[in-house]
Write a protein that holds these residues in place. Structure first.
Motif, PDB file in Angstrom:
ATOM      1  N   GLU A 192      -9.368  18.708  -2.556  1.00  0.00           N
ATOM      2  CA  GLU A 192      -8.282  16.985  -2.899  1.00  0.00           C
ATOM      3  C   GLU A 192      -7.420  17.214  -2.585  1.00  0.00           C
ATOM      4  OE1 GLU A 192     -10.367  15.332  -6.640  1.00  0.00           O
ATOM      5  OE2 GLU A 192     -11.818  16.530  -6.631  1.00  0.00           O
ATOM      6  N   PHE A 193      -6.718  15.846  -3.001  1.00  0.00           N
ATOM      7  CA  PHE A 193      -5.533  15.879  -2.695  1.00  0.00           C
ATOM      8  C   PHE A 193      -5.451  14.310  -3.450  1.00  0.00           C
ATOM      9  CE2 PHE A 193      -6.443  13.763   0.965  1.00  0.00           C
ATOM     10  CZ  PHE A 193      -5.966  12.654   1.507  1.00  0.00           C
ATOM     11  N   GLU A 194      -4.328  13.759  -4.183  1.00  0.00           N
ATOM     12  CA  GLU A 194      -4.404  12.646  -5.024  1.00  0.00           C
ATOM     13  C   GLU A 194      -2.971  11.894  -4.671  1.00  0.00           C
ATOM     14  OE1 GLU A 194      -4.531   9.834  -9.413  1.00  0.00           O
ATOM     15  OE2 GLU A 194      -4.922  12.221  -9.012  1.00  0.00           O
ATOM     16  N   LEU A 195      -2.024  10.837  -3.996  1.00  0.00           N
ATOM     17  CA  LEU A 195      -1.461  10.163  -4.217  1.00  0.00           C
ATOM     18  C   LEU A 195      -0.907   9.732  -5.034  1.00  0.00           C
ATOM     19  CD1 LEU A 195      -2.053   9.781  -0.793  1.00  0.00           C
ATOM     20  CD2 LEU A 195      -0.523   8.921  -0.133  1.00  0.00           C
ATOM     21  N   LEU A 196      -0.081  10.408  -6.474  1.00  0.00           N
ATOM     22  CA  LEU A 196       0.313  10.268  -7.470  1.00  0.00           C
ATOM     23  C   LEU A 196       1.636   8.647  -7.364  1.00  0.00           C
ATOM     24  CD1 LEU A 196       0.789  13.425  -9.281  1.00  0.00           C
ATOM     25  CD2 LEU A 196      -1.384  12.045  -9.543  1.00  0.00           C
ATOM     26  N   SER A 197       2.438   8.898  -6.595  1.00  0.00           N
ATOM     27  CA  SER A 197       3.147   7.975  -6.495  1.00  0.00           C
ATOM     28  C   SER A 197       3.425   7.190  -5.184  1.00  0.00           C
ATOM     29  CB  SER A 197       4.315   7.655  -7.003  1.00  0.00           C
ATOM     30  OG  SER A 197       4.756   9.226  -6.744  1.00  0.00           O
ATOM     31  N   VAL A 198       3.597   5.806  -4.771  1.00  0.00           N
ATOM     32  CA  VAL A 198       4.524   6.215  -3.350  1.00  0.00           C
ATOM     33  C   VAL A 198       5.353   5.068  -3.565  1.00  0.00           C
ATOM     34  CG1 VAL A 198       4.183   5.118  -0.955  1.00  0.00           C
ATOM     35  CG2 VAL A 198       2.618   6.555  -2.167  1.00  0.00           C
ATOM     36  N   LYS A 199       6.487   5.317  -3.681  1.00  0.00           N
ATOM     37  CA  LYS A 199       8.072   4.294  -3.858  1.00  0.00           C
ATOM     38  C   LYS A 199       8.805   4.404  -2.280  1.00  0.00           C
ATOM     39  CE  LYS A 199      12.634   4.032  -6.183  1.00  0.00           C
ATOM     40  NZ  LYS A 199      13.043   4.927  -7.228  1.00  0.00           N
ATOM     41  N   ILE A 200       8.972   3.081  -1.486  1.00  0.00           N
ATOM     42  CA  ILE A 200       9.395   2.489  -0.580  1.00  0.00           C
ATOM     43  C   ILE A 200      11.487   2.828  -1.183  1.00  0.00           C
ATOM     44  CG2 ILE A 200       9.567   1.038   0.436  1.00  0.00           C
ATOM     45  CD1 ILE A 200       6.805   2.050   0.622  1.00  0.00           C
ATOM     46  N   THR A 201      11.340   3.269  -0.466  1.00  0.00           N
ATOM     47  CA  THR A 201      12.765   3.601  -0.955  1.00  0.00           C
ATOM     48  C   THR A 201      13.964   2.864   0.331  1.00  0.00           C
ATOM     49  OG1 THR A 201      13.348   5.447   0.823  1.00  0.00           O
ATOM     50  CG2 THR A 201      12.891   6.384  -1.289  1.00  0.00           C
ATOM     51  N   GLU A 202      13.353   2.255   1.419  1.00  0.00           N
ATOM     52  CA  GLU A 202      14.008   1.770   2.832  1.00  0.00           C
ATOM     53  C   GLU A 202      12.458   1.094   3.567  1.00  0.00           C
ATOM     54  OE1 GLU A 202      17.298   1.799   6.114  1.00  0.00           O
ATOM     55  OE2 GLU A 202      17.488   3.550   4.386  1.00  0.00           O
ATOM     56  N   SER A 203      12.909  -0.312   4.120  1.00  0.00           N
ATOM     57  CA  SER A 203      12.624   0.018   4.942  1.00  0.00           C
ATOM     58  C   SER A 203      12.702  -1.869   5.940  1.00  0.00           C
ATOM     59  CB  SER A 203      11.205  -1.280   4.885  1.00  0.00           C
ATOM     60  OG  SER A 203      11.291  -2.705   2.878  1.00  0.00           O
ATOM     61  N   SER A 204      12.272  -1.949   6.982  1.00  0.00           N
ATOM     62  CA  SER A 204      13.175  -2.341   7.688  1.00  0.00           C
ATOM     63  C   SER A 204      12.322  -3.192   8.761  1.00  0.00           C
ATOM     64  CB  SER A 204      14.331  -1.861   8.655  1.00  0.00           C
ATOM     65  OG  SER A 204      13.242  -1.258   9.632  1.00  0.00           O
ATOM     66  N   GLU A 205      12.089  -3.851   9.859  1.00  0.00           N
ATOM     67  CA  GLU A 205      10.981  -4.635  10.141  1.00  0.00           C
ATOM     68  C   GLU A 205      10.661  -3.014  11.415  1.00  0.00           C
ATOM     69  OE1 GLU A 205      11.027  -6.794  14.345  1.00  0.00           O
ATOM     70  OE2 GLU A 205      12.271  -8.211  12.840  1.00  0.00           O
ATOM     71  N   ASP A 206      11.149  -2.290  11.455  1.00  0.00           N
ATOM     72  CA  ASP A 206      10.549  -1.210  11.917  1.00  0.00           C
ATOM     73  C   ASP A 206      10.351   0.240  12.162  1.00  0.00           C
ATOM     74  OD1 ASP A 206      12.869  -0.834  12.286  1.00  0.00           O
ATOM     75  OD2 ASP A 206      12.651  -1.033  15.094  1.00  0.00           O
ATOM     76  N   MET A 207      10.512  -0.120  10.343  1.00  0.00           N
ATOM     77  CA  MET A 207      10.728   1.830   9.780  1.00  0.00           C
ATOM     78  C   MET A 207      10.074   1.433   8.111  1.00  0.00           C
ATOM     79  SD  MET A 207      13.241   4.309   9.337  1.00  0.00           S
ATOM     80  CE  MET A 207      14.876   2.816   8.366  1.00  0.00           C
ATOM     81  N   ILE A 208       9.614   2.408   7.423  1.00  0.00           N
ATOM     82  CA  ILE A 208       9.618   2.240   6.482  1.00  0.00           C
ATOM     83  C   ILE A 208       9.885   4.007   5.991  1.00  0.00           C
ATOM     84  CG2 ILE A 208       7.809   2.570   4.521  1.00  0.00           C
ATOM     85  CD1 ILE A 208       6.091   0.949   6.721  1.00  0.00           C
ATOM     86  N   CYS A 209      11.167   3.961   4.736  1.00  0.00           N
ATOM     87  CA  CYS A 209      10.892   5.806   4.037  1.00  0.00           C
ATOM     88  C   CYS A 209      10.363   5.424   3.043  1.00  0.00           C
ATOM     89  CB  CYS A 209      12.612   5.909   4.058  1.00  0.00           C
ATOM     90  SG  CYS A 209      13.062   5.186   5.633  1.00  0.00           S
ATOM     91  N   ALA A 210       9.803   6.082   1.861  1.00  0.00           N
ATOM     92  CA  ALA A 210       9.274   6.445   1.321  1.00  0.00           C
ATOM     93  C   ALA A 210       9.348   8.056   0.293  1.00  0.00           C
ATOM     94  CB  ALA A 210       7.792   6.418   0.957  1.00  0.00           C
ATOM     95  N   ASP A 211       9.607   7.754  -0.560  1.00  0.00           N
ATOM     96  CA  ASP A 211       9.354   9.057  -1.513  1.00  0.00           C
ATOM     97  C   ASP A 211       7.606   9.455  -2.110  1.00  0.00           C
ATOM     98  OD1 ASP A 211      12.194   9.898  -1.241  1.00  0.00           O
ATOM     99  OD2 ASP A 211      12.425   9.504  -3.171  1.00  0.00           O
ATOM    100  N   VAL A 212       7.031  10.289  -1.570  1.00  0.00           N
ATOM    101  CA  VAL A 212       5.769  10.715  -2.654  1.00  0.00           C
ATOM    102  C   VAL A 212       4.945  11.499  -2.965  1.00  0.00           C
ATOM    103  CG1 VAL A 212       3.533  10.519  -1.442  1.00  0.00           C
ATOM    104  CG2 VAL A 212       5.225   9.496   0.190  1.00  0.00           C
ATOM    105  N   TYR A 213       4.532  11.346  -3.560  1.00  0.00           N
ATOM    106  CA  TYR A 213       4.080  12.446  -5.109  1.00  0.00           C
ATOM    107  C   TYR A 213       2.920  13.231  -4.938  1.00  0.00           C
ATOM    108  CZ  TYR A 213       4.790  15.345  -9.217  1.00  0.00           C
ATOM    109  OH  TYR A 213       5.102  16.800 -10.269  1.00  0.00           O
ATOM    110  N   ILE A 214       2.167  14.105  -4.378  1.00  0.00           N
ATOM    111  CA  ILE A 214       1.120  14.237  -4.379  1.00  0.00           C
ATOM    112  C   ILE A 214       1.029  15.524  -5.213  1.00  0.00           C
ATOM    113  CG2 ILE A 214      -1.136  15.203  -2.551  1.00  0.00           C
ATOM    114  CD1 ILE A 214       0.710  13.672  -0.555  1.00  0.00           C
ATOM    115  N   LYS A 215      -0.220  15.045  -5.491  1.00  0.00           N
ATOM    116  CA  LYS A 215      -1.049  16.401  -6.032  1.00  0.00           C
ATOM    117  C   LYS A 215      -2.806  16.890  -5.043  1.00  0.00           C
ATOM    118  CE  LYS A 215      -4.248  17.836 -10.019  1.00  0.00           C
ATOM    119  NZ  LYS A 215      -5.472  18.244  -9.967  1.00  0.00           N
ATOM    120  N   TRP A 216      -2.203  17.725  -4.954  1.00  0.00           N
ATOM    121  CA  TRP A 216      -3.059  19.183  -4.069  1.00  0.00           C
ATOM    122  C   TRP A 216      -4.302  20.169  -5.360  1.00  0.00           C
ATOM    123  CZ3 TRP A 216      -2.337  17.362   1.095  1.00  0.00           C
ATOM    124  CH2 TRP A 216      -1.482  16.999   0.908  1.00  0.00           C
TER     125      TRP A 216
END
Length: 145
Positions: free
Chosen positions: A89-113
């Motif tokens: 199992e895995f669970e995405l505990l948080s997805v925080k968008i750190t930067e975004s533009s028309e053609d790019m998304i950057c995120a910090d993601v915290y996952i429980k495995w």
């Protein structure tokens, strides 16, 4: 009367802009979540023998690009039916968008495995830096570490 009309119009425009901004932020998180889910499910299914090699390679090409894609395609051949940990199992505990533009998304993601290893079951949590880029009409993972 005109000032009241202008003020009401300004409030309505501001509300629409804020709603749009919140909707876009939510959709960016969903894009990141969907790509991570698809990648994890594809690789885990293949490594467990539940998916054919070419099907796994095709799915990876659909959702990834760049060095990440090249590494995952190489790993498909290296780790098939080995003692690589299986994801239970895995669970995405948080997805925080750190930067975004028309053609790019950057995120910090915290996952429980929750994984099955050769020595038993294990659980752990990790932070990841994720970058998605737009190719055509779709986003693809380009970084996941």
């Amino acid at each position: 009367m005109k000032r009241k009309h202008i003020a009401v119009t300004a409030v309505v425009i501001a509300a629409v802009l804020m709603t749009t901004a919140f909707a876009l932020a939510g959709s960016e998180e969903k894009i990141v979540e969907d790509l991570i889910n698809e990648r994890t499910t594809t690789l885990n299914s293949y490594y467990a023998g539940g998916m054919q090699r070419e099907e796994a390679r095709e799915k990876i090409r659909e959702i990834e690009t760049g060095n990440l894609m090249e590494q995952d395609l190489e790993n498909i051949d290296l780790y098939f039916q080995t003692d690589i940990d299986r994801i239970k199992e895995f669970e995405l505990l948080s997805v925080k968008i750190t930067e975004s533009s028309e053609d790019m998304i950057c995120a910090d993601v915290y996952i429980k495995w929750d994984v099955e290893t050769v020595t038993g079951n294990d659980s752990f949590m990790c932070d990841y830096s994720v970058i998605c880029v737009k190719e055509g009409e779709d986003y693809k993972l380009v970084q996941f570490f």
